[in-house]
Design an enzyme around this catalytic site. Structure first.
Site, PDB file in Angstrom:
ATOM      1  N   HIS A   1      43.854  19.868  20.991  1.00 12.33           N
ATOM      2  CA  HIS A   1      44.093  20.969  21.939  1.00 12.33           C
ATOM      3  C   HIS A   1      43.048  22.055  21.684  1.00 12.33           C
ATOM      4  O   HIS A   1      42.660  22.293  20.538  1.00 12.33           O
ATOM      5  CB  HIS A   1      45.501  21.557  21.754  1.00 12.33           C
ATOM      6  CG  HIS A   1      45.973  22.338  22.929  1.00 12.33           C
ATOM      7  ND1 HIS A   1      45.644  23.654  23.114  1.00 12.33           N
ATOM      8  CD2 HIS A   1      46.722  21.970  23.996  1.00 12.33           C
ATOM      9  CE1 HIS A   1      46.189  24.082  24.244  1.00 12.33           C
ATOM     10  NE2 HIS A   1      46.837  23.088  24.801  1.00 12.33           N
TER      11      HIS A   1
ATOM     12  N   ASP B   1      51.592  16.446  25.897  1.00 13.40           N
ATOM     13  CA  ASP B   1      51.560  15.199  26.674  1.00 13.40           C
ATOM     14  C   ASP B   1      51.903  13.957  25.867  1.00 13.40           C
ATOM     15  O   ASP B   1      52.047  12.875  26.436  1.00 13.40           O
ATOM     16  CB  ASP B   1      50.161  15.028  27.287  1.00 13.40           C
ATOM     17  CG  ASP B   1      49.883  16.106  28.309  1.00 13.40           C
ATOM     18  OD1 ASP B   1      48.900  16.841  28.159  1.00 13.40           O
ATOM     19  OD2 ASP B   1      50.697  16.233  29.246  1.00 13.40           O
TER      20      ASP B   1
HETATM   21  C1  SDX Z   1      46.817  19.943  28.190  1.00 19.14           C
HETATM   22  O1  SDX Z   1      44.585  24.295  27.719  1.00 19.14           O
HETATM   23  C2  SDX Z   1      45.820  24.036  27.784  1.00 19.14           C
HETATM   24  O2  SDX Z   1      46.678  24.873  27.454  1.00 19.14           O
HETATM   25  C3  SDX Z   1      46.194  22.672  28.335  1.00 19.14           C
HETATM   26  C4  SDX Z   1      47.653  22.302  28.273  1.00 19.14           C
HETATM   27  C5  SDX Z   1      48.481  23.147  29.203  1.00 19.14           C
HETATM   28  O3  SDX Z   1      49.708  23.260  28.968  1.00 19.14           O
HETATM   29  O4  SDX Z   1      47.933  23.611  30.242  1.00 19.14           O
HETATM   30  O5  SDX Z   1      48.137  22.454  26.962  1.00 19.14           O
HETATM   31  C6  SDX Z   1      47.871  20.859  28.723  1.00 19.14           C
HETATM   32  O6  SDX Z   1      45.836  19.743  28.853  1.00 19.14           O
HETATM   33  C7  SDX Z   1      46.997  19.351  26.825  1.00 19.14           C
HETATM   34  C8  SDX Z   1      45.762  18.507  26.372  1.00 19.14           C
HETATM   35  C9  SDX Z   1      45.905  17.132  26.986  1.00 19.14           C
HETATM   36  N1  SDX Z   1      44.679  16.340  26.775  1.00 19.14           N
HETATM   37  C10 SDX Z   1      44.654  15.295  25.917  1.00 19.14           C
HETATM   38  O7  SDX Z   1      45.595  14.945  25.212  1.00 19.14           O
HETATM   39  C11 SDX Z   1      43.342  14.509  25.946  1.00 19.14           C
HETATM   40  C12 SDX Z   1      42.876  14.243  24.501  1.00 19.14           C
HETATM   41  N2  SDX Z   1      42.478  15.481  23.916  1.00 19.14           N
HETATM   42  C13 SDX Z   1      41.064  15.850  23.967  1.00 19.14           C
HETATM   43  O8  SDX Z   1      40.397  15.452  25.119  1.00 19.14           O
HETATM   44  C14 SDX Z   1      40.802  17.260  23.488  1.00 19.14           C
HETATM   45  O9  SDX Z   1      41.535  17.445  22.356  1.00 19.14           O
HETATM   46  C15 SDX Z   1      41.080  18.425  24.437  1.00 19.14           C
HETATM   47  C16 SDX Z   1      40.379  18.265  25.744  1.00 19.14           C
HETATM   48  C17 SDX Z   1      42.544  18.575  24.674  1.00 19.14           C
HETATM   49  C18 SDX Z   1      40.549  19.691  23.762  1.00 19.14           C
HETATM   50  O10 SDX Z   1      39.182  19.534  23.639  1.00 19.14           O
HETATM   51  P1  SDX Z   1      38.264  20.710  23.025  1.00 19.14           P
HETATM   52  O11 SDX Z   1      39.019  21.922  22.699  1.00 19.14           O
HETATM   53  O12 SDX Z   1      37.083  20.867  23.898  1.00 19.14           O
HETATM   54  O13 SDX Z   1      37.920  20.138  21.654  1.00 19.14           O
HETATM   55  P2  SDX Z   1      36.662  19.301  21.391  1.00 19.14           P
HETATM   56  O14 SDX Z   1      36.503  18.268  22.453  1.00 19.14           O
HETATM   57  O15 SDX Z   1      35.538  20.235  21.119  1.00 19.14           O
HETATM   58  O16 SDX Z   1      37.115  18.540  20.066  1.00 19.14           O
HETATM   59  C19 SDX Z   1      36.871  19.103  18.822  1.00 19.14           C
HETATM   60  C20 SDX Z   1      36.535  17.885  17.954  1.00 19.14           C
HETATM   61  C21 SDX Z   1      35.460  17.004  18.583  1.00 19.14           C
HETATM   62  O17 SDX Z   1      34.780  16.367  17.501  1.00 19.14           O
HETATM   63  P3  SDX Z   1      33.317  17.014  17.070  1.00 19.14           P
HETATM   64  O18 SDX Z   1      32.456  17.034  18.314  1.00 19.14           O
HETATM   65  O19 SDX Z   1      33.643  18.400  16.546  1.00 19.14           O
HETATM   66  O20 SDX Z   1      32.816  16.070  16.004  1.00 19.14           O
HETATM   67  O21 SDX Z   1      37.720  17.050  17.850  1.00 19.14           O
HETATM   68  C22 SDX Z   1      37.467  15.800  18.448  1.00 19.14           C
HETATM   69  C23 SDX Z   1      36.233  15.935  19.338  1.00 19.14           C
HETATM   70  O22 SDX Z   1      35.526  14.705  19.422  1.00 19.14           O
HETATM   71  N3  SDX Z   1      38.645  15.463  19.248  1.00 19.14           N
HETATM   72  C24 SDX Z   1      39.220  14.270  19.302  1.00 19.14           C
HETATM   73  C25 SDX Z   1      40.345  14.432  20.142  1.00 19.14           C
HETATM   74  N4  SDX Z   1      40.390  15.695  20.580  1.00 19.14           N
HETATM   75  C26 SDX Z   1      39.342  16.332  20.039  1.00 19.14           C
HETATM   76  N5  SDX Z   1      38.907  13.082  18.725  1.00 19.14           N
HETATM   77  C27 SDX Z   1      39.736  12.058  18.990  1.00 19.14           C
HETATM   78  N6  SDX Z   1      40.847  12.137  19.794  1.00 19.14           N
HETATM   79  C28 SDX Z   1      41.167  13.299  20.369  1.00 19.14           C
HETATM   80  N7  SDX Z   1      42.246  13.384  21.154  1.00 19.14           N
END
Ligand code: SDX
Length: 432
Positions: free
Chosen positions: A308, A366
């Site tokens: 998140h 989720d």
């Molecule tokens: C919702 O914003 C909100 O409030 C949203 C929400 C709401 O109520 O409105 O809470 C609802 O959208 C919840 C999130 C649902 N999405 C998912 O479950 C999809 C999987 N999650 C990821 O796509 C990700 O965690 C996000 C999109 C939710 C957040 O992404 P960020 O903040 O841009 O974080 P990031 O992509 O920069 O990740 C930080 C690091 C990265 O690694 P590095 O580049 O630092 O090496 O963590 C890793 C990412 O690769 N990472 C993951 C991961 N989520 C982040 N690696 C593996 N699996 C994951 N799920």
């Protein structure tokens, strides 16, 4: 700037500027950079808005490190157990919990806006039967402005109030109709004798041949799921609604924009993606393979339902959702749901893995919701529709707050331009 006002000193090139620091009631202070470009010629740069407050708001507060979520100051854990969705909707829209008379009036007003203009039924017939319900929802909600044009003047507080009630009240009807259309079943009209959640379940699962009666446990679970999804500060879809609304566009078009943004698998579409992921994982022995994929920088796969932008701790909604999962499965007599077992084992392994620990990746809202919704009988394609249904009251509350903010103006970000600098046109026959 007042003498005792806090400032941030910025040195940029040969310039030094004092920028005001502003504090809220709780949470990080902000550095007001609104005069930065005018005074220095510099823009700020923050792709994805990881360090940017886009607005001032009084609606929802999140402490991502502590895993805290407050709607108008009330903890989500308390509201999920002690309140109901209509009361939480009143709270989000008005800022305070209603007294008995205010609650009853609000419920009445929402109830008497649940029917859809009969002619809107024609919209559904234009879609293929296999259309994704989110595609239908985007289209039908956007079309509301064609049928309810008398509540589109955003500068008229009365019209904004009517549009707010229409959106909150009609989303369950629109969502249920999207499901019925895809199932090839006749639409079921709203029933004013039922609560908001019961009415939605009835419109979704009732058929003319057999009356549907939702158990109190399932109705309460549906209501609680709506509460958990109602608002969440300036997330992507809420920011979309605010940006679209900042141009003066009508509320129905702006909510349709929010629905479109929510559909993305990185956002509200994740609940549907989690179920697909769990079905793809299939069994506990395959978990290590998928954890490895999630950690592989060269693999686009992410563990859906994990991570998140704000929560670097357990999403408080996920905790309530997991607990509700057990209640619903218990009520349905599902003692060993392999998908729930798989999800819990996946969570256990991920939370012990140093990659997830170091990056502070926890289950989000989720991760468990899809398991409950599937058990309740919703097809996977309806999961994000339910998220949009519940989030509509949050979008509407944020929309009203923005319109009423005297500081509001059209949102118009700038850029760091790295394209071609000025050059002259070359005739075709002179090009290489
Ligand atoms: C919702 O914003 C909100 O409030 C949203 C929400 C709401 O109520 O409105 O809470 C609802 O959208 C919840 C999130 C649902 N999405 C998912 O479950 C999809 C999987 N999650 C990821 O796509 C990700 O965690 C996000 C999109 C939710 C957040 O992404 P960020 O903040 O841009 O974080 P990031 O992509 O920069 O990740 C930080 C690091 C990265 O690694 P590095 O580049 O630092 O090496 O963590 C890793 C990412 O690769 N990472 C993951 C991961 N989520 C982040 N690696 C593996 N699996 C994951 N799920």
């Amino acid at each position: 700037m007042g003498d005792n006002e806090q400032v941030a000193k910025l040195v940029a090139g040969d310039q030094e500027i004092d920028l005001p620091i502003m504090g809220g009631s709780v949470g990080p202070q902000v550095i007001d950079v609104s005069k930065l470009y005018g005074n220095t010629g510099f823009f700020t740069y923050d792709p994805g808005f990881t360090s940017t407050a886009s607005c001032e708001s009084k609606i929802t507060y999140i402490d991502g490190d502590e895993g805290v979520l407050l709607y108008r100051g009330y903890p989500i854990e308390e509201l999920a157990v002690k309140s109901d969705f209509p009361e939480v909707s009143y709270l989000l829209l008005n800022g305070e919990l209603p007294n008995k008379a205010e609650y009853e009036q609000f419920v009445h007003d929402v109830t008497y806006h649940t029917m859809l203009h009969e002619q809107m039924i024609n919209f559904y017939g234009g879609f293929r039967r296999d259309a994704h319900p989110m595609a239908i929802m985007c289209g039908v909600v956007g079309a509301l402005s064609a049928f309810y044009h008398d509540s589109t003047d955003i500068n008229d507080p009365h019209q904004r109030m009517v549009a707010s009630f229409r959106l909150v009240a009609k989303m369950p009807t629109i969502a249920a109709m999207a499901y019925k259309y895809s199932a090839g079943q006749p639409f079921i009209y709203p029933d004013n004798s039922l609560s908001y959640a019961e009415n939605f379940l009835n419109m979704t699962f009732s058929v003319p041949a057999e009356k549907y009666k939702a158990s109190p446990t399932l109705s309460k679970a549906m209501d609680r799921i709506f509460i958990l999804h109602a608002d969440h500060e300036q997330n992507a879809s809420t920011s979309t609604v605010r940006l679209a609304s900042s141009s003066g566009a009508n509320p129905f078009a702006c909510i349709a924009a929010g629905i479109a943004c929510l559909w993305g698998p990185a956002h509200g579409g994740a609940n549907e993606a989690v179920l697909k992921m769990l079905e793809e994982v299939g069994s506990v022995d395959k978990i290590p393979e998928f954890i490895a994929k999630a950690k592989d920088k060269n693999d686009p796969f992410r563990l859906m339902g994990f991570g998140h932008r704000v929560y670097k701790n357990y999403d408080p909604r996920a905790r309530v959702m997991q607990q509700t999962c057990h209640e619903v499965l218990g009520e349905l007599g599902i003692t060993d749901d392999p998908l729930l077992d798989l999800a819990m084992e996946l969570e256990r392994i991920a939370l012990e893995d140093e990659y997830f620990v170091e990056k502070k990746l926890y289950p989000n809202v989720d991760f468990y919701s899809g398991i409950i919704l599937r058990a309740m009988g919703f097809p996977t394609s309806m999961f994000t529709v339910l998220f949009a249904l519940a989030r509509t009251v949050g979008w509407v509350a944020q929309w009203n707050e923005m319109i009423e903010d005297p500081m509001q103006k059209i949102g118009r970000p700038r850029q760091l331009y790295t394209g071609a600098t000025k050059r002259s046109y070359v005739d075709l026959d002179a090009r290489g």
